[in-house]
Design a protein around this motif. Structure first.
Motif, PDB file in Angstrom:
ATOM      1  N   SER A   1       3.069   2.250  -3.629  1.00 22.26           N
ATOM      2  CA  SER A   1       3.481   2.623  -2.274  1.00 22.26           C
ATOM      3  C   SER A   1       4.056   1.399  -1.581  1.00 22.26           C
ATOM      4  O   SER A   1       3.696   0.266  -1.919  1.00 22.26           O
ATOM      5  CB  SER A   1       2.277   3.149  -1.492  1.00 22.26           C
ATOM      6  OG  SER A   1       2.547   3.215  -0.097  1.00 22.26           O
ATOM      7  N   PRO A   2       4.923   1.578  -0.579  1.00 22.17           N
ATOM      8  CA  PRO A   2       5.407   0.428   0.179  1.00 22.17           C
ATOM      9  C   PRO A   2       4.388  -0.134   1.161  1.00 22.17           C
ATOM     10  O   PRO A   2       4.583  -1.218   1.704  1.00 22.17           O
ATOM     11  CB  PRO A   2       6.633   0.985   0.912  1.00 22.17           C
ATOM     12  CG  PRO A   2       6.366   2.440   1.039  1.00 22.17           C
ATOM     13  CD  PRO A   2       5.629   2.816  -0.214  1.00 22.17           C
ATOM     14  N   GLN A   3       3.287   0.597   1.401  1.00 26.58           N
ATOM     15  CA  GLN A   3       2.291   0.092   2.339  1.00 26.58           C
ATOM     16  C   GLN A   3       1.595  -1.149   1.791  1.00 26.58           C
ATOM     17  O   GLN A   3       1.418  -1.283   0.573  1.00 26.58           O
ATOM     18  CB  GLN A   3       1.239   1.158   2.624  1.00 26.58           C
ATOM     19  CG  GLN A   3       1.625   2.148   3.704  1.00 26.58           C
ATOM     20  CD  GLN A   3       0.433   2.939   4.184  1.00 26.58           C
ATOM     21  OE1 GLN A   3      -0.349   3.445   3.393  1.00 26.58           O
ATOM     22  NE2 GLN A   3       0.287   3.056   5.497  1.00 26.58           N
ATOM     23  N   PRO A   4       1.146  -2.054   2.669  1.00 28.08           N
ATOM     24  CA  PRO A   4       0.402  -3.231   2.208  1.00 28.08           C
ATOM     25  C   PRO A   4      -0.962  -2.837   1.663  1.00 28.08           C
ATOM     26  O   PRO A   4      -1.516  -1.789   2.012  1.00 28.08           O
ATOM     27  CB  PRO A   4       0.278  -4.092   3.475  1.00 28.08           C
ATOM     28  CG  PRO A   4       0.459  -3.134   4.607  1.00 28.08           C
ATOM     29  CD  PRO A   4       1.390  -2.073   4.124  1.00 28.08           C
ATOM     30  N   PRO A   5      -1.530  -3.659   0.786  1.00 26.82           N
ATOM     31  CA  PRO A   5      -2.805  -3.318   0.149  1.00 26.82           C
ATOM     32  C   PRO A   5      -3.923  -2.962   1.120  1.00 26.82           C
ATOM     33  O   PRO A   5      -4.711  -2.055   0.856  1.00 26.82           O
ATOM     34  CB  PRO A   5      -3.141  -4.585  -0.648  1.00 26.82           C
ATOM     35  CG  PRO A   5      -1.815  -5.194  -0.965  1.00 26.82           C
ATOM     36  CD  PRO A   5      -0.967  -4.921   0.252  1.00 26.82           C
ATOM     37  N   ALA A   6      -3.991  -3.662   2.252  1.00 25.58           N
ATOM     38  CA  ALA A   6      -5.086  -3.400   3.193  1.00 25.58           C
ATOM     39  C   ALA A   6      -5.071  -1.954   3.676  1.00 25.58           C
ATOM     40  O   ALA A   6      -6.135  -1.356   3.899  1.00 25.58           O
ATOM     41  CB  ALA A   6      -4.995  -4.357   4.378  1.00 25.58           C
ATOM     42  N   LEU A   7      -3.901  -1.373   3.845  1.00 28.00           N
ATOM     43  CA  LEU A   7      -3.798   0.008   4.306  1.00 28.00           C
ATOM     44  C   LEU A   7      -3.988   1.004   3.170  1.00 28.00           C
ATOM     45  O   LEU A   7      -4.383   2.152   3.412  1.00 28.00           O
ATOM     46  CB  LEU A   7      -2.442   0.229   4.979  1.00 28.00           C
ATOM     47  CG  LEU A   7      -2.192  -0.581   6.252  1.00 28.00           C
ATOM     48  CD1 LEU A   7      -0.806  -0.291   6.815  1.00 28.00           C
ATOM     49  CD2 LEU A   7      -3.257  -0.284   7.299  1.00 28.00           C
TER      50      LEU A   7
ATOM     51  N   VAL B   1      -3.782   0.856  -7.688  1.00 31.38           N
ATOM     52  CA  VAL B   1      -2.851   1.240  -6.619  1.00 31.38           C
ATOM     53  C   VAL B   1      -2.241  -0.060  -6.102  1.00 31.38           C
ATOM     54  O   VAL B   1      -2.960  -1.000  -5.766  1.00 31.38           O
ATOM     55  CB  VAL B   1      -3.572   1.996  -5.497  1.00 31.38           C
ATOM     56  CG1 VAL B   1      -2.621   2.265  -4.335  1.00 31.38           C
ATOM     57  CG2 VAL B   1      -4.143   3.308  -6.032  1.00 31.38           C
ATOM     58  N   ALA B   2      -0.915  -0.103  -6.047  1.00 33.31           N
ATOM     59  CA  ALA B   2      -0.230  -1.367  -5.776  1.00 33.31           C
ATOM     60  C   ALA B   2       0.838  -1.189  -4.710  1.00 33.31           C
ATOM     61  O   ALA B   2       1.264  -0.069  -4.391  1.00 33.31           O
ATOM     62  CB  ALA B   2       0.399  -1.908  -7.058  1.00 33.31           C
TER      63      ALA B   2
ATOM     64  N   VAL C   1      -0.123   3.359 -12.839  1.00 30.85           N
ATOM     65  CA  VAL C   1      -0.178   2.638 -11.574  1.00 30.85           C
ATOM     66  C   VAL C   1       0.475   3.492 -10.500  1.00 30.85           C
ATOM     67  O   VAL C   1       1.580   4.017 -10.696  1.00 30.85           O
ATOM     68  CB  VAL C   1       0.540   1.276 -11.657  1.00 30.85           C
ATOM     69  CG1 VAL C   1       0.450   0.550 -10.318  1.00 30.85           C
ATOM     70  CG2 VAL C   1      -0.055   0.418 -12.766  1.00 30.85           C
ATOM     71  N   ALA C   2      -0.199   3.656  -9.370  1.00 28.35           N
ATOM     72  CA  ALA C   2       0.359   4.352  -8.216  1.00 28.35           C
ATOM     73  C   ALA C   2       0.898   3.301  -7.250  1.00 28.35           C
ATOM     74  O   ALA C   2       0.210   2.327  -6.932  1.00 28.35           O
ATOM     75  CB  ALA C   2      -0.696   5.209  -7.539  1.00 28.35           C
TER      76      ALA C   2
ATOM     77  N   VAL D   1      -7.539   4.932  -1.817  1.00 28.43           N
ATOM     78  CA  VAL D   1      -8.300   4.620  -3.028  1.00 28.43           C
ATOM     79  C   VAL D   1      -9.760   5.025  -2.857  1.00 28.43           C
ATOM     80  O   VAL D   1     -10.351   5.687  -3.728  1.00 28.43           O
ATOM     81  CB  VAL D   1      -8.192   3.125  -3.368  1.00 28.43           C
ATOM     82  CG1 VAL D   1      -9.109   2.778  -4.539  1.00 28.43           C
ATOM     83  CG2 VAL D   1      -6.759   2.751  -3.707  1.00 28.43           C
ATOM     84  N   SER D   2     -10.345   4.645  -1.735  1.00 27.64           N
ATOM     85  CA  SER D   2     -11.762   4.960  -1.512  1.00 27.64           C
ATOM     86  C   SER D   2     -11.964   6.447  -1.233  1.00 27.64           C
ATOM     87  O   SER D   2     -12.968   7.027  -1.671  1.00 27.64           O
ATOM     88  CB  SER D   2     -12.303   4.128  -0.352  1.00 27.64           C
ATOM     89  OG  SER D   2     -11.587   4.397   0.854  1.00 27.64           O
TER      90      SER D   2
END
Length: 225
Positions: free
Chosen positions: A121-127, A141-142, A118-119, A132-133
């Protein structure tokens, strides 16, 4: 499996050095100095604050993934080891080098061994959907909301004054007896050019008995339970 034969870390290091050289060629001297001085300060201060070590038990954590699911550390480690990779944000140049590198090197071996990666990051999923794409990442990615897990691991820091001025509002972050969430191997380095996470993963599995270790596979990998 011999860790000395596992060489993807050197390749990753070379790509990071290429990034550094590109910055030296293209960045304004003032901007480059801010970056170099910040990293030098982090390297000098490394070890002064506690961070995760082998044998630590991680706190319970729930992480929201880019695809709308929630995963917990207990679920990840229910069947054995899991690998957690922490990165800064979707637009981070070094992260855009490291994550596809792990996609091509670590992930195939981990998937074959049924070990989750699992990768985080503190960023929210939308960002995070962007990275990922962009790289077609096949592993989850979480989001580490409010840096709760990263702070528990001791892998965050706050920019120094010049860096804060240059990047206003940003913060740099950098994953028997009951063994769920128990750390089997960890690597927390302030200088990415010296980091060898691939090798740390490989060495961990050479010490394991049973289905994850000493199997003759080229790579059987994992970092944290």
């Amino acid at each position: 499996m011999n860790a000395d034969h596992f060489t993807t870390g050197a390749s990753l290091r070379n790509r990071f050095l290429e990034l550094e050289n590109e910055r030296k060629r293209s960045w304004a001297p003032e901007a480059l100095a801010v970056n170099v001085n910040q990293r030098a300060a982090l390297v000098a201060g490394h070890g002064l604050q506690p961070h995760v070590v082998v044998g630590d038990t991680l706190p319970p954590a729930s992480l929201a993934t880019v695809d709308g699911h929630t995963i917990t550390l207990d679920e990840l480690s229910a069947q054995g080891p899991a690998v957690l990779v922490f990165f800064r944000f979707a637009g981070c140049p070094a992260c855009n080098i490291a994550l596809p590198h792990y996609r091509d090197t670590l992930w195939p071996a981990l998937r074959a061994a049924h070990i989750p990666l699992v990768a985080i990051s503190p960023q929210p999923p939308a960002l995070l959907k962007e990275i990922v794409s962009r790289h077609d990442l096949p592993f989850p990615v979480a989001t580490d909301s409010n840096l709760a897990l990263s702070r528990a691991l001791g892998i965050t820091y706050v920019f120094d004054a010049p860096s804060r001025s240059a990047r206003t509002g940003k913060r740099r972050h950098q994953p028997r007896p009951e063994r769920h969430r128990c750390v089997g191997a960890a690597q927390a380095r302030r200088d990415r050019n010296r980091a060898r996470p691939d090798r740390a993963v490989c060495r961990y599995f050479t010490r394991l008995d049973g289905p994850y270790g000493n199997t003759g596979d080229p790579v059987r990998s994992g970092v944290a339970h």
